[in-house]
Enzyme design. Structure first.
Site: not given
Length: 265
Positions: A207, A9-11, A44, A210, A184
């Site tokens: 985290d 994931d990114i954020d 996302g 999603n 995802k």
């Protein structure tokens, strides 16, 4: 278990709260690549939101738009769009409620409310360029995801009218809207199938709300220390926060990279 691929994931995972890449995360991704294990973005966000991150970390593949658009080393593997009938109904209902929408295609995105403070507040939290204004963008482009801008709880009015869609909150003023079966995990499974990799040979870090499905799908689901509390039950391991070495700690736990003492743990 010998893992072959890791989805990030990114954020709040690759990026800290200031939307920066922690230096220990940058080094851990480089070590992961050197070990022959493939790092992949699973987010996302739309591709135009994280092109810079791919370049910074030397990552070539991604699952974007909550599984809606999947690319492996420049090749499109999978896409899932929101049906036009659902979009029409969403536009109608949100118009009555006065809730702005932002429509996400795979190359660009647009809002149907010009210069709306609520939209800017949510979008600006992502540290990305603001969307253009085109109320009819959804009619002529494939739409993979929509931002619905409303206060917490107000999305409940949409649920009985749009059973084919799901709503995932990511900001006090915004939710992701995508097909009910979308996640995802759907995009990750498409990539795994194309590569001939079994889910148990994959790892995922996340985290947010999603990330539930992807952490459950893979062989080792790792939740960040800063995760939403509801995600923890879906994880096999909880690592440190993104800004406290969480990516490195998780990869060391999975025996994907050395522990820094000359041996894998």
């Amino acid at each position: 278990m010998s893992y072959k691929i890791v989805f990030f994931d990114i954020d709040g995972t690759l990026l800290d709260e200031e939307k920066r890449i922690p230096e220990d995360t940058r080094l851990a991704i480089a070590e992961l690549k050197a070990s022959g294990i493939e790092p992949v973005i699973a987010t996302g966000r739309a591709p135009y939101f994280f092109k810079w991150l791919l370049e910074e970390l030397g990552i070539e593949s991604f699952v974007s738009l909550n599984g809606g658009y999947v690319v492996y080393k420049g090749k499109e593997l999978y896409e899932r769009r929101i049906p036009i009938g659902d979009l029409e109904k969403l536009v109608e209902l949100s118009g009555r409620a006065g809730h702005p929408l932002v429509f996400e295609g795979k190359a660009t995105y647009h809002t149907n409310h010009e210069d709306d403070a609520g939209v800017w507040k949510a979008v600006d939290s992502l540290r990305v360029e603001r969307p253009g204004f085109n109320a009819d963008f959804w009619r002529g482009e494939g739409i993979y995801q929509v931002f619905l801008h409303c206060a917490d709880g107000e999305e409940a009015a949409y649920l009985p009218e749009l059973p084919g869609l799901r709503f995932i909150r990511w900001h006090p003023n915004a939710l992701d809207v995508l097909p009910h079966t979308g996640s995802k995990a759907e995009g990750i499974q498409a990539m795994l199938d194309a590569l001939g990799i079994k889910p148990e040979e994959a790892i995922a870090f996340g985290d947010g709300l999603n990330d539930k499905e992807m952490l459950t799908l893979v062989g080792l689901g790792i939740a960040m220390g800063n995760s939403h509390p509801e995600l923890l039950a879906h994880a096999d391991y909880v690592t440190a926060r993104a800004d406290e070495g969480g990516i490195r700690q998780g990869l060391v736990y999975a025996k994907c990279i050395p522990d820094g003492k000359g041996a894998a743990v």
